[in-house]
Design an enzyme around this catalytic site. Structure first.
Site, PDB file in Angstrom:
ATOM      1  N   SER A 117      40.156  20.215  18.292  1.00  6.89           N
ATOM      2  CA  SER A 117      39.755  19.174  17.347  1.00  6.89           C
ATOM      3  C   SER A 117      40.832  18.954  16.305  1.00  6.89           C
ATOM      4  CB  SER A 117      38.458  19.593  16.647  1.00  6.89           C
ATOM      5  OG  SER A 117      38.170  18.755  15.554  1.00  6.89           O
ATOM      6  N   TYR A 141      33.972  25.349  11.213  1.00  7.30           N
ATOM      7  CA  TYR A 141      34.123  24.677  12.507  1.00  7.30           C
ATOM      8  C   TYR A 141      35.594  24.525  12.861  1.00  7.30           C
ATOM      9  CZ  TYR A 141      34.636  20.893  15.842  1.00  7.30           C
ATOM     10  OH  TYR A 141      35.037  20.140  16.916  1.00  7.30           O
ATOM     11  N   LYS A 145      37.994  26.333  15.978  1.00 10.29           N
ATOM     12  CA  LYS A 145      38.811  25.614  16.956  1.00 10.29           C
ATOM     13  C   LYS A 145      40.259  26.111  16.929  1.00 10.29           C
ATOM     14  CE  LYS A 145      35.934  22.959  19.067  1.00 10.29           C
ATOM     15  NZ  LYS A 145      35.709  23.128  20.531  1.00 10.29           N
TER      16      LYS A 145
END
Length: 324
Positions: A117, A141, A145
């Site tokens: 991402s 988050y 990643k």
């Protein structure tokens, strides 16, 4: 020989599955169906319901379906939720990936494709984000990643896997109404939700150092995201022993919030004039991808424009909300 696609019944995953099947690749989907929908999958695609944390299940699937490569999409992906539940996000996203990599290495898999991402970059102070732009994720988050990319690279080097990590920018649109994003966590569906309720869209800050004062992002059609995965699969299939890539998936063009609202107004025929409210903490002014490296390495570039994204997303929204 087949490819295992984790999270293949989700919004992005189902588009990737469809694109690979249309390209002639046999696929098997593993999905826990927490957000996935079996109805998104093409007829004949095997679906195994289960978790990426289940090593025994992974071992069985890899052996029974003669898997040649793994495409790992499954992940929790809501930024705000990750701030509230970081332990859950690290468990699902990092430990889940570790178990998949461990099972893949034990099964002798030599091709591994990881969905990353643009959240790994955080708030880059550059006009265009390249793959060498320093990573400073601003949420758990995004951290998961980035850690995931490190895990994939390390496992690839240790176990002789060709690896590709694809950093998605702002994904929108749908290949068909039935495949549209059912959530309302990104700008386009958030605007649709407000308009359907007879409310003006919210614009979080209009005093940024951008041409019109609103945030600028790089929006990419989900069908383009899917074809980028197809190109990456071809690269891994052809040259697994000489592939270790981290690539942006973006259009290379910036679109401001006001420009997006104008496009939504054009497509829907509704008044999409926004109501300016306070900035959200942590929103960078501009995040736009450089798509040069993926064009060089995979021969891929985006095909769809802004109005294509909005029109396809709107068709999906109307299918799911016929009374709005």
């Amino acid at each position: 020989m087949s490819w295992l696609i984790t999270g293949g019944a989700g919004f992005i995953g189902a588009h990737v599955v469809r694109a690979l099947v249309e390209d002639g690749t046999e696929v098997v989907v593993l999905d826990d169906l927490s957000t996935g929908d079996p109805g998104r999958l093409p007829a004949g695609v095997p679906l195994v319901t289960g978790s990426t944390l289940d090593r025994a299940l992974l071992d069985r699937v890899l052996a029974e379906h003669r898997i040649e490569g793994v495409l790992h999409i499954a992940a929790k992906k809501q930024v705000a939720e990750s701030v509230a539940e970081p332990l859950r996000y690290y468990h699902e996203n990092v430990e889940g990936l570790r178990v998949v990599l461990e099972a893949s290495a034990a099964a002798g898999i030599r091709r591994f494709l990881f969905s990353s991402s643009a959240a790994v970059y955080g708030m880059p102070d550059v006009l265009t984000v390249t793959e060498s732009t320093p990573c400073a994720p601003m949420s758990p988050y995004g951290e998961t990643k980035l850690v995931g990319e490190w895990l994939v690279r390390a496992a690839g080097r240790a176990h002789g896997m060709g690896t590709v990590a694809l950093r998605y920018f702002n994904v929108a649109g749908a290949a068909g109404p039935e495949l549209a994003d059912p959530g309302a966590f990104n700008l386009v569906p958030m605007v649709f939700e407000r308009l359907s309720a007879g409310l003006p869209p919210l614009v979080f800050g209009a005093d940024y150092p951008t041409p019109d004062g609103t945030c600028v992002r790089d929006y990419i059609h989900v069908s383009d995201v899917a074809t980028a995965h197809v190109a990456a699969v071809h690269r891994l299939r052809d040259r697994p022993d000489r592939t270790e890539l981290v690539l942006n998936i973006g259009s290379g063009e910036g679109v401001s919030v006001r420009e997006m609202l104008d496009a939504i107004g054009r497509v829907t025929g509704l008044d999409a004039t926004g109501e300016v409210v306070a900035r959200r903490p942590g929103d960078p002014a501009r995040v736009v991808a450089s798509a040069e490296l993926i064009a060089e390495e995979l021969g891929w570039s985006a095909r769809y424009g802004l109005d294509d994204m909005v029109a396809s997303a709107w068709a999906g929204w109307q299918l799911r909300h016929p009374a709005d």
